[in-house]
Each structure stands twice: as structure tokens, then as C-alpha cells.
Scaffold this active site. Structure first.
Site, PDB file in Angstrom:
ATOM      1  N   LYS A   1      41.713 -82.687  57.751  1.00 38.62           N
ATOM      2  CA  LYS A   1      40.646 -81.678  57.651  1.00 38.62           C
ATOM      3  C   LYS A   1      39.439 -82.259  56.930  1.00 38.62           C
ATOM      4  O   LYS A   1      38.297 -81.985  57.299  1.00 38.62           O
ATOM      5  CB  LYS A   1      41.152 -80.426  56.905  1.00 38.62           C
ATOM      6  CG  LYS A   1      42.135 -79.601  57.714  1.00 38.62           C
ATOM      7  CD  LYS A   1      41.400 -78.659  58.640  1.00 38.62           C
ATOM      8  CE  LYS A   1      42.171 -78.138  59.837  1.00 38.62           C
ATOM      9  NZ  LYS A   1      43.514 -77.719  59.663  1.00 38.62           N
TER      10      LYS A   1
ATOM     11  N   LYS B   1      48.888 -84.065  70.598  1.00 42.47           N
ATOM     12  CA  LYS B   1      49.568 -82.778  70.737  1.00 42.47           C
ATOM     13  C   LYS B   1      48.637 -81.719  71.304  1.00 42.47           C
ATOM     14  O   LYS B   1      47.419 -81.806  71.138  1.00 42.47           O
ATOM     15  CB  LYS B   1      50.121 -82.335  69.377  1.00 42.47           C
ATOM     16  CG  LYS B   1      49.087 -81.838  68.402  1.00 42.47           C
ATOM     17  CD  LYS B   1      49.718 -80.923  67.350  1.00 42.47           C
ATOM     18  CE  LYS B   1      48.676 -79.996  66.762  1.00 42.47           C
ATOM     19  NZ  LYS B   1      49.132 -78.900  65.989  1.00 42.47           N
TER      20      LYS B   1
ATOM     21  N   LYS C   1      44.707 -75.948  69.659  1.00 44.41           N
ATOM     22  CA  LYS C   1      43.478 -75.196  69.927  1.00 44.41           C
ATOM     23  C   LYS C   1      42.246 -76.052  69.675  1.00 44.41           C
ATOM     24  O   LYS C   1      41.327 -76.076  70.477  1.00 44.41           O
ATOM     25  CB  LYS C   1      43.409 -73.953  69.029  1.00 44.41           C
ATOM     26  CG  LYS C   1      44.314 -72.850  69.496  1.00 44.41           C
ATOM     27  CD  LYS C   1      44.338 -71.716  68.495  1.00 44.41           C
ATOM     28  CE  LYS C   1      45.215 -72.017  67.321  1.00 44.41           C
ATOM     29  NZ  LYS C   1      46.542 -71.457  67.330  1.00 44.41           N
TER      30      LYS C   1
HETATM   31  P1  ADP Z   1      47.073 -75.243  66.621  1.00 44.82           P
HETATM   32  O1  ADP Z   1      47.419 -76.685  66.424  1.00 44.82           O
HETATM   33  O2  ADP Z   1      46.737 -74.936  68.023  1.00 44.82           O
HETATM   34  O3  ADP Z   1      46.037 -74.741  65.646  1.00 44.82           O
HETATM   35  P2  ADP Z   1      48.940 -73.985  64.877  1.00 44.82           P
HETATM   36  O4  ADP Z   1      48.694 -75.112  63.932  1.00 44.82           O
HETATM   37  O5  ADP Z   1      48.377 -72.650  64.544  1.00 44.82           O
HETATM   38  O6  ADP Z   1      48.407 -74.430  66.305  1.00 44.82           O
HETATM   39  O7  ADP Z   1      50.512 -73.886  65.106  1.00 44.82           O
HETATM   40  C1  ADP Z   1      51.302 -72.732  65.027  1.00 44.82           C
HETATM   41  C2  ADP Z   1      52.762 -73.096  65.265  1.00 44.82           C
HETATM   42  O8  ADP Z   1      52.922 -73.705  66.529  1.00 44.82           O
HETATM   43  C3  ADP Z   1      53.334 -74.095  64.255  1.00 44.82           C
HETATM   44  O9  ADP Z   1      54.700 -73.802  64.008  1.00 44.82           O
HETATM   45  C4  ADP Z   1      53.209 -75.404  64.953  1.00 44.82           C
HETATM   46  O10 ADP Z   1      54.174 -76.328  64.508  1.00 44.82           O
HETATM   47  C5  ADP Z   1      53.464 -75.013  66.392  1.00 44.82           C
HETATM   48  N1  ADP Z   1      52.719 -75.914  67.281  1.00 44.82           N
HETATM   49  C6  ADP Z   1      51.390 -75.944  67.499  1.00 44.82           C
HETATM   50  N2  ADP Z   1      51.046 -76.897  68.383  1.00 44.82           N
HETATM   51  C7  ADP Z   1      52.211 -77.512  68.735  1.00 44.82           C
HETATM   52  C8  ADP Z   1      52.547 -78.575  69.632  1.00 44.82           C
HETATM   53  N3  ADP Z   1      51.628 -79.180  70.348  1.00 44.82           N
HETATM   54  N4  ADP Z   1      53.834 -78.934  69.723  1.00 44.82           N
HETATM   55  C9  ADP Z   1      54.798 -78.297  69.004  1.00 44.82           C
HETATM   56  N5  ADP Z   1      54.560 -77.285  68.163  1.00 44.82           N
HETATM   57  C10 ADP Z   1      53.289 -76.884  68.019  1.00 44.82           C
END
Ligand code: ADP
Ligand code: TRP
Length: 329
Positions: free
Chosen positions: A111, A194, A197
């Protein structure tokens, strides 16, 4: 019965990464464990959303949780900011968390790199708030994706440290829980890293059929293998990972054989993936629409969730205050 807690920040729509990394486990676990799930709206403040953003995103994520199959009768769903006791525990955990260790958390460092103009204290102490969410419920298991592992380690560290400082055996160390026995990392449609968003490479649960097909057909690939049994480059390995998640192991093995004997046509593989994605998502999409237009139902679910979570949180806070030496109120 073992306790389970997990949450997701309301910062947009749920995507396949959230689904396979987290929400699918929630749905499975609600039948076997004492589960609660929440919407981590305090965590989302690190990026300064507007009041409008917050209200809409909370409603969106709640509708999507329900559409995926979380049943509030089995597993209460609450909004983090409805359970104010979490803030008190967050304060106590902050007092036992050290600058050096917080600065070493990879997601914090990321970040700092990505948003150098907004390195706020909330970002730094993000793991303390997450630990408060978890320890508040004395959770045994926390279903999360691989990217949350370091935050989970911090939660375990804070639990141990609290017990040591106050010479008690109070907090349990929460275990990370992975639906598929190992941590899932859903790759993005751009073939890299990965799905996320902020990465802009997502397939969203609410995407319509055409969009799903278009996104998958456009997923990044290469020219195809040039040798028999060749090792796959990262983009292709990622496509196979997605294929296994969407179409199952048998389908992935089938295309893997074709890759190995150099007859693979990525277009065919993607067509099957798109069809399977749509089969998975069509009913979810329909339910998202139904839930998101029923404000009265959503309100009731959030209120019931808040009651259940607050009752548990109040008990923990009373005990923690006593351990620390504060008066009973
Ligand atoms: P983003 O990365 O889109 O902001 P979040 O960080 O809000 O998503 O993730 C919310 C949940 O979804 C967490 O438990 C995170 O580990 C899981 N998660 C998010 N992206 C992935 C991914 N690409 N693969 C596996 N788990 C994910
Ligand atoms: N940090 C998690 C994420 O970004 C969200 C979260 C906050 C969480 N508190 C939690 C997850 C407690 C599990 C348990 O996805």
C-alpha cells in the site's frame, strides 16, 4: 462446536477470487461449524469512501453473500461497524503491537508503494483491527484466501502476546482455513498474479452472461506449446488453474493432455470455461438481483446479525477489561 469467523471489505462487487478464496468456504462451513460472517466496513475506511459508497457497498456485499448461499439462520451476517466492542479490543491490541512488525507486513508495504499519498495509521494497524474481529469471537477457524496469511499470523501473534503479558490462557490462536485443503489463489484474467478489484482483472459474480463469455474468451494466453510436454509459462498455468476451478479437475486434465501433445486450442478450452462459469453464476446473479431489491429483508438480516455478534462481543470485552484491570461497567 468450533467457531468460525470471516469478513470481506465492502469495496465493490464480489469476484471469483473472493468466491473461491473465501465465500465458497463460508457456505460449506455454515453447516458444520458455529459461524458468523461480517462486512468489514471499518477496514474499508483506509481508502476514504464516501457515505454513499459505504451504504451501497454494504448492501451489495450482503446481497452477494446471501446469493452465494450464506443462510443467516445458520450463520448470522453482521456489519462490522454495528459491533462497537470491536473498537475497544482494537485499542487494546494496538497497545501491544509494535511499529517495526506492523511496517514489515507485506500488504502494508504494498500500500505504501501503491498509494504513497495516503499512508494513514489505519493502514498500519489494519492487522490489529482484523485480529480484534477474530479474537472477539474466540474463533477457531478463519476461512480466507492465501493473501490473508500474514494478517492471520499477526492475529495469532497478538493472541499469544496478550496471554503472555497478562499471564492468562485467554485468547486462542485462530487457524486459517482453506476450503480446498490448501490456500487458493485465483489468478486474474490477464494471466498475471491474483484476481483482485484493484488489479482490474476480475470476473464478477454479478457479470451478465455476455460479459462473462467475453472476459473469458479474452483471457490472456500465448501462441501455444512448441515442444511436447513443455513446462507451462505463468499465463498458461494461470489459465489452467482457472479452468480447474470452473470446469473441474477432469476437464483441466483433458486440456493438460492436449497441451502436452501440442494439440490444444485455447479457444475450445475457454469456451468450456465460459459455459461452466455461466452455469455457476446464472443462479447467483438472479438471486443477487432479488436480494438487492428487498431492503426490508436486508435490514432485518443486518439487525439480527448485529444482535448475535454484539452479545458475544460484549462478553469478551467484559472479560478482557477484567484481565487488563479496568472496572466493570
Ligand atoms: P480484493 O483483492 O479484490 O480487494 P479482498 O482483499 O477484499 O479482495 O478479499 C476478500 C477475501 O477474498 C479474502 O479472504 C481474500 O483472501 C479472498 N480473495 C481475494 N482475491 C482472491 C484471489 N485472487 N484468490 C483467492 N482468494 C482471494
Ligand atoms: N482483511 C480481510 C480482507 O482484506 C478482511 C477482514 C477483515 C477479515 N477482518 C477480518 C477476514 C477477519 C477474516 C477475519 O479480505
Amino acid at each position: 462446536m468450533e467457531r468460525v469467523i470471516s469478513g470481506i471489505r465492502p469495496t465493490g462487487n464480489l469476484h471469483l477470487g473472493n468466491y473461491f478464496g473465501a465465500v465458497k468456504s463460508f457456505v460449506k462451513m455454515q453447516d458444520e461449524y458455529d459461524c458468523m460472517f461480517f462486512i468489514a466496513d471499518w477496514h474499508s475506511l483506509t481508502t476514504h469512501p464516501t457515505p454513499e459508497n459505504i451504504r451501497n457497498s454494504v448492501k451489495t456485499i450482503l446481497s452477494e453473500y446471501l446469493a452465494c448461499g450464506i443462510d443467516p439462520e445458520k450463520a448470522p451476517i453482521y456489519v462490522q461497524s454495528d459491533v462497537k466492542q470491536v473498537l475497544e479490543l482494537y485499542l487494546y491490541l494496538n497497545m501491544n503491537a509494535y511499529l517495526g512488525e506492523l511496517e514489515r507486513v507485506t500488504s502494508f508495504k504494498e500500500k505504501v508503494r501503491k498509494q504513497p499519498d495516503n499512508v494513514n495509521a489505519g493502514l498500519l494497524t489494519y492487522p490489529c483491527l482484523m485480529a480484534a474481529d477474530i479474537l472477539m469471537h474466540k474463533a477457531d477457524k478463519v476461512p480466507v484466501g492465501k493473501d490473508q496469511e500474514q494478517n492471520m499470523e499477526m492475529a495469532r501473534l497478538f493472541a499469544r502476546r496478550f496471554n503472555r503479558i497478562y499471564n492468562v490462557e485467554y485468547f486462542k490462536e485462530p487457524a486459517s482455513f482453506y476450503f480446498a485443503d490448501k490456500a487458493v489463489k485465483v489468478p486474474g484474467l490477464d494471466g498475471t498474479g491474483k484476481m483482485g478489484k484493484s488489479e482490474g482483472n476480475c470476473l464478477y459474480l454479478c457479470d451478465d452472461e455476455k460479459t462473462v463469455t467475453k472476459k473469458i474468451m479474452r483471457a490472456v494466453t500465448d501462441q501455444g506449446p512448441t515442444q511436447l510436454n513443455q513446462e507451462k509459462p505463468e499465463v498458461i498455468q494461470n489459465l489452467f488453474t482457472l479452468c480447474e476451478l470452473l470446469s473441474g479437475k477432469e476437464a483441466a486434465d483433458y486440456y493438460n493432455d492436449q497441451y502436452n501433445n501440442m494439440t490444444i486450442r485455447y479457444g475450445d478450452m475457454k469456451k468450456q470455461m465460459a459455459a461452466d462459469a455461466n452455469t455457476l453464476l446464472a443462479p447467483i446473479r438472479e438471486r443477487i438481483l432479488a436480494y438487492s431489491s428487498d431492503d426490508a429483508l436486508l435490514d432485518r438480516i443486518m439487525r439480527q446479525g448485529a444482535e448475535a455478534a454484539s452479545a458475544r462481543a460484549e462478553k469478551t470485552i467484559e472479560e478482557v477489561r477484567e484481565i487488563i484491570g479496568f472496572r466493570k461497567i
